[in-house]
Structure formats: structure tokens, C-alpha cells
Design an enzyme around this catalytic site. Sequence first.
Site, PDB file in Angstrom:
ATOM      1  N   GLY A 151       0.841  -1.192   0.000  1.00 49.66           N
ATOM      2  CA  GLY A 151       0.000   0.000   0.000  1.00 49.66           C
ATOM      3  C   GLY A 151       0.875   1.239   0.000  1.00 49.66           C
ATOM      4  O   GLY A 151       1.961   1.257  -0.589  1.00 49.66           O
ATOM      5  N   GLU A 176       2.131  -2.150  23.985  1.00 48.26           N
ATOM      6  CA  GLU A 176       3.050  -1.010  24.052  1.00 48.26           C
ATOM      7  C   GLU A 176       2.681  -0.134  25.248  1.00 48.26           C
ATOM      8  O   GLU A 176       1.494   0.092  25.490  1.00 48.26           O
ATOM      9  CB  GLU A 176       2.985  -0.199  22.754  1.00 48.26           C
ATOM     10  CG  GLU A 176       3.411  -1.009  21.541  1.00 48.26           C
ATOM     11  CD  GLU A 176       3.338  -0.220  20.233  1.00 48.26           C
ATOM     12  OE1 GLU A 176       3.081   1.005  20.272  1.00 48.26           O
ATOM     13  OE2 GLU A 176       3.540  -0.825  19.175  1.00 48.26           O
ATOM     14  N   HIS A 222       8.174   2.354  18.529  1.00 45.50           N
ATOM     15  CA  HIS A 222       7.109   2.797  17.615  1.00 45.50           C
ATOM     16  C   HIS A 222       7.357   4.228  17.127  1.00 45.50           C
ATOM     17  O   HIS A 222       6.506   5.115  17.288  1.00 45.50           O
ATOM     18  CB  HIS A 222       5.741   2.698  18.287  1.00 45.50           C
ATOM     19  CG  HIS A 222       4.622   2.543  17.303  1.00 45.50           C
ATOM     20  ND1 HIS A 222       3.460   1.894  17.584  1.00 45.50           N
ATOM     21  CD2 HIS A 222       4.494   2.965  16.010  1.00 45.50           C
ATOM     22  CE1 HIS A 222       2.647   1.926  16.537  1.00 45.50           C
ATOM     23  NE2 HIS A 222       3.262   2.585  15.564  1.00 45.50           N
TER      24      HIS A 222
END
Length: 309
Positions: free
Chosen positions: A153, A264, A282
Site C-alpha cells: 500500500g 506497548e 514505535h
Amino acid sequence: MPTEIGVTTVAFSKNDFLRRKAEEMSGGVIFNPFGRRLTFDELTEIYRDCTALIVGLDKINEKTLAALPKLKAVAKYGVGLDNIDLAACAEHGVRVFGAEGVNRRSVAELVLGFMLGHMRNIFASSLRMRGGDWVKNGGCELSGKTVGMIGTGNIGREVVMLLKPFGCRILCNDILPIDDFCAANGAQPASKKEIFRNADIITLHVPLTAETEHMINEQALRLMKPYALLINTSRGGVVDTDAVKTALKEKRLGGACFDVYDTEPFYDEELCGMENVVCTPHIGGNSEEAVRAMGEAALRALLNWCRGV
């Protein structure tokens, strides 16, 4: 704008530029007060009177919506809506707004950094020098290697573009047709199994769904080359972390770079302590430019919603 907007995401809440933009557009804004991911109880207590939320990876589901009866709109800070129950939002009359590809360059650059850092032995060499070890091992070049792209994508395609100067053989996989993109960019469509078997580097760019959960499992790992590098900057649940640790310990996988995790904040002493593993908190979509772009996209979506656009 709504009388009161809630901003749950930490990156937005501590960015002075975005805070000013939000305050200019709304009569009242409640930012994340703790500088960390909020618990369910904290989120529903802090934002109970808000009619609109800007959220990151917070779960917006039936339970959350029931606790926030005044909520009318949710704008995603970032990409991917897998943390938002769209059916439940529709049932509660809550509009959901997402942004496509707004952080694609930021994530793609991190992926390229992972590739170069691992292939040229930059990460391991730096760690060894901190301990006083002078070991000259320059690894191997990224140029000419076979890279497998699972998910082609916005971000996957951006990685393909960044790899062009390296002359890599690129194998692409996606649930949507990608033949035209591959033909135009010198890539080859391939099945997941073909990628697992043939790629020197495998990078993941898929949403977390029932079909992709633990896509990288023991079976998939056993198909990979023993020196292959696995990169995950998509969603933590796509990878069975325990299976990866076992493959690394048994030298059936050459290395792994992770930026996303099942839970997380994340810390696994064994995984993070492996010399051939790099773990980042992240930060893929967290470049200064991406933070601004994602925040502005969320604000713009809410402004257009208020205007009926």
C-alpha cells in the site's frame, strides 16, 4: 469546531505547534495529561464530556463508546483503523475519519535505515565498540539483494521508491491488484511463500486483521533463509514474537528489526538483548514532519465535519 475536543495521543499532546492549531480551531481542547498511553478508566473519565476525539492506538470499541455518550466523531492520528470498531461507531452514530498515507515517508525511511543498519553491521558494531571491542565486520551491501514486501500500500510503495537506487530485486505481495505498480517500478508480484523462501529481507506493511494476525509464525519462519532479515513496522500482532525469538536463538533467522509490538510500551530483556535484533519504540511515523502532518490531517477532518463538508 466542537465545544470540546479530546486528544488522547501523546505525540500530538506534547507538540507545541499542534496544540496551538487545535486551540485556535476549538473552544476547548483536553490534551493527554500524563504523557503516556491512557488506561480505559483514564480515557473515559478525562474525555467523558467531549464530542470529538483525536486518537492514536487507543481502543475505540463498544465498551469505550458506551462510556462516552456525548461522543459524535473520532479522527485518527496516524494511519490504520484496526483499533477502532467501525460497526460499533456506526451503531452509536459516531463518525470516524482516517488519513491514508500521511506518514508513509517517515515509516519508509525507518525501514530503509533498518535495512542498511543491519546489512552493513552498523548496529552490532556500534554496540561492540561501546564495550571496547574493535571488531571490523562491515557486513554486506544492500545493493542487489532480494527484498520481499508483504503489503504494498502507501508505505510499501514508498519503500519500493526508496530502494530504487540500490538495484534490489523486489518481490511484492498484496490483497489488492499490484501488477500495474510492479510493472511500472521494476518489481515482481509474488506469493507470501515465494517471498519467505527467496527474500534476503522481508518487510511487513499490513494492517492487523484476523487474516494477518501472527502471519509470521513458526511455519512461515521455517521457510525463510537462515540469514534473512525480518522487519516489522506495521502492527505488533502480525508477528509471533516468541516464534521469532526461537528462530533467532536456533540461527534459523539472520536478524529482526521491530518498531511495533503486541503491547506497548514493550520490553523483553531477552529479545532486546540479542545482538542481531533492533527494537525501537514505535517511532516509524514519529518524524517531526509526520507528527505535524498526522495532527493537521486529524484537525482538518474534524473541521470539515463541523462544516458539513
